[in-house]
Design a protein around this motif. Structure first.
Motif, PDB file in Angstrom:
ATOM      1  N   ALA A   2      47.329 -25.906  58.192  1.00  0.00           N
ATOM      2  CA  ALA A   2      47.369 -26.997  57.210  1.00  0.00           C
ATOM      3  C   ALA A   2      45.978 -27.570  57.017  1.00  0.00           C
ATOM      4  N   SER A   3      45.656 -27.854  55.786  1.00  0.00           N
ATOM      5  CA  SER A   3      44.372 -28.489  55.511  1.00  0.00           C
ATOM      6  C   SER A   3      44.595 -29.977  55.300  1.00  0.00           C
ATOM      7  N   THR A   4      43.600 -30.743  55.636  1.00  0.00           N
ATOM      8  CA  THR A   4      43.705 -32.184  55.455  1.00  0.00           C
ATOM      9  C   THR A   4      42.877 -32.599  54.248  1.00  0.00           C
ATOM     10  N   VAL A   5      43.340 -33.622  53.584  1.00  0.00           N
ATOM     11  CA  VAL A   5      42.624 -34.174  52.440  1.00  0.00           C
ATOM     12  C   VAL A   5      42.165 -35.563  52.826  1.00  0.00           C
ATOM     13  N   ASN A   6      40.869 -35.774  52.763  1.00  0.00           N
ATOM     14  CA  ASN A   6      40.331 -37.095  53.076  1.00  0.00           C
ATOM     15  C   ASN A   6      40.479 -37.998  51.866  1.00  0.00           C
ATOM     16  N   ALA A   7      41.122 -39.118  52.063  1.00  0.00           N
ATOM     17  CA  ALA A   7      41.256 -40.094  50.984  1.00  0.00           C
ATOM     18  C   ALA A   7      39.919 -40.791  50.790  1.00  0.00           C
ATOM     19  N   PRO A   8      39.573 -41.073  49.543  1.00  0.00           N
ATOM     20  CA  PRO A   8      38.309 -41.782  49.318  1.00  0.00           C
ATOM     21  C   PRO A   8      38.364 -43.177  49.919  1.00  0.00           C
ATOM     22  N   ARG A   9      37.213 -43.633  50.381  1.00  0.00           N
ATOM     23  CA  ARG A   9      37.160 -44.982  50.952  1.00  0.00           C
ATOM     24  C   ARG A   9      37.054 -46.002  49.836  1.00  0.00           C
ATOM     25  N   ARG A  10      37.732 -47.113  50.030  1.00  0.00           N
ATOM     26  CA  ARG A  10      37.635 -48.207  49.057  1.00  0.00           C
ATOM     27  C   ARG A  10      36.262 -48.838  49.130  1.00  0.00           C
ATOM     28  N   ILE A  11      35.793 -49.281  47.995  1.00  0.00           N
ATOM     29  CA  ILE A  11      34.539 -50.025  47.956  1.00  0.00           C
ATOM     30  C   ILE A  11      34.861 -51.455  48.370  1.00  0.00           C
ATOM     31  N   PRO A  12      34.074 -52.045  49.280  1.00  0.00           N
ATOM     32  CA  PRO A  12      34.334 -53.434  49.685  1.00  0.00           C
ATOM     33  C   PRO A  12      34.363 -54.353  48.469  1.00  0.00           C
ATOM     34  N   SER A  13      35.222 -55.366  48.516  1.00  0.00           N
ATOM     35  CA  SER A  13      35.438 -56.225  47.355  1.00  0.00           C
ATOM     36  C   SER A  13      34.169 -56.934  46.893  1.00  0.00           C
ATOM     37  N   ASP A  14      33.274 -57.291  47.804  1.00  0.00           N
ATOM     38  CA  ASP A  14      32.042 -57.962  47.366  1.00  0.00           C
ATOM     39  C   ASP A  14      31.152 -57.010  46.561  1.00  0.00           C
ATOM     40  N   ARG A  15      31.120 -55.740  46.936  1.00  0.00           N
ATOM     41  CA  ARG A  15      30.343 -54.754  46.159  1.00  0.00           C
ATOM     42  C   ARG A  15      31.014 -54.475  44.821  1.00  0.00           C
ATOM     43  N   LEU A  16      32.343 -54.444  44.821  1.00  0.00           N
ATOM     44  CA  LEU A  16      33.066 -54.198  43.576  1.00  0.00           C
ATOM     45  C   LEU A  16      32.804 -55.310  42.570  1.00  0.00           C
ATOM     46  N   VAL A  17      32.852 -56.553  43.020  1.00  0.00           N
ATOM     47  CA  VAL A  17      32.578 -57.687  42.130  1.00  0.00           C
ATOM     48  C   VAL A  17      31.167 -57.572  41.571  1.00  0.00           C
ATOM     49  N   GLY A  18      30.211 -57.194  42.401  1.00  0.00           N
ATOM     50  CA  GLY A  18      28.840 -57.018  41.937  1.00  0.00           C
ATOM     51  C   GLY A  18      28.739 -55.933  40.874  1.00  0.00           C
ATOM     52  N   LEU A  19      29.463 -54.829  41.058  1.00  0.00           N
ATOM     53  CA  LEU A  19      29.463 -53.756  40.064  1.00  0.00           C
ATOM     54  C   LEU A  19      30.095 -54.223  38.758  1.00  0.00           C
ATOM     55  N   LEU A  20      31.205 -54.932  38.853  1.00  0.00           N
ATOM     56  CA  LEU A  20      31.882 -55.427  37.654  1.00  0.00           C
ATOM     57  C   LEU A  20      31.009 -56.412  36.894  1.00  0.00           C
ATOM     58  N   ASP A  21      30.284 -57.251  37.621  1.00  0.00           N
ATOM     59  CA  ASP A  21      29.402 -58.216  36.973  1.00  0.00           C
ATOM     60  C   ASP A  21      28.282 -57.533  36.200  1.00  0.00           C
ATOM     61  N   LYS A  22      27.855 -56.360  36.658  1.00  0.00           N
ATOM     62  CA  LYS A  22      26.770 -55.639  35.992  1.00  0.00           C
ATOM     63  C   LYS A  22      27.260 -54.773  34.828  1.00  0.00           C
ATOM     64  N   ALA A  23      28.555 -54.537  34.749  1.00  0.00           N
ATOM     65  CA  ALA A  23      29.090 -53.698  33.663  1.00  0.00           C
ATOM     66  C   ALA A  23      28.949 -54.465  32.347  1.00  0.00           C
ATOM     67  N   PRO A  24      28.305 -53.854  31.330  1.00  0.00           N
ATOM     68  CA  PRO A  24      27.977 -54.591  30.109  1.00  0.00           C
ATOM     69  C   PRO A  24      29.129 -54.780  29.122  1.00  0.00           C
ATOM     70  N   THR A  25      30.175 -53.987  29.214  1.00  0.00           N
ATOM     71  CA  THR A  25      31.272 -54.082  28.249  1.00  0.00           C
ATOM     72  C   THR A  25      32.616 -54.077  28.977  1.00  0.00           C
ATOM     73  N   ALA A  26      33.657 -54.451  28.246  1.00  0.00           N
ATOM     74  CA  ALA A  26      35.010 -54.424  28.818  1.00  0.00           C
ATOM     75  C   ALA A  26      35.393 -53.001  29.209  1.00  0.00           C
TER      76      ALA A  26
END
Length: 98
Positions: A2-26
């Protein structure tokens, strides 16, 4: 074997908010959420259709090897609603695939 699939790691919420703030459009904010929260890749996003969005169920149909839909969190649903409102106000020249 059996092969295993690594689930992607979530981005910490503080980094996510920073990314969203920099996004120029909806739309850019939606893309950030789809990548950062739901681990959609560039091909999945490029081929996504608006008809795949089931707002009442909070679900987006995405063709994937391991399932055909993604359940959307409250933040992504809010960002999608904001984008749809912006799209509706943009007039007929808005380049959106439906």
């Amino acid at each position: 074997m059996a092969s295993t699939v690594n689930a992607p790691r979530r981005i910490p919420s503080d980094r996510l908010v920073g990314l969203l703030d920099k996004a120029p459009t909806a739309m850019a904010k939606v893309v950030v959420a789809l990548v950062a929260i739901h681990a959609l890749g560039p091909q999945e996003i490029c081929h996504q259709l608006l008809t795949g969005l089931d707002r009442p169920a909070g679900r987006l149909v995405v063709r994937r090897r391991f399932g055909d839909h993604v359940y959307l969190d409250e933040l992504t649903m809010k960002l999608l609603s904001d984008w749809l409102r912006a799209r509706a106000g943009a007039g007929p020249a808005a380049p959106i695939r439906t």
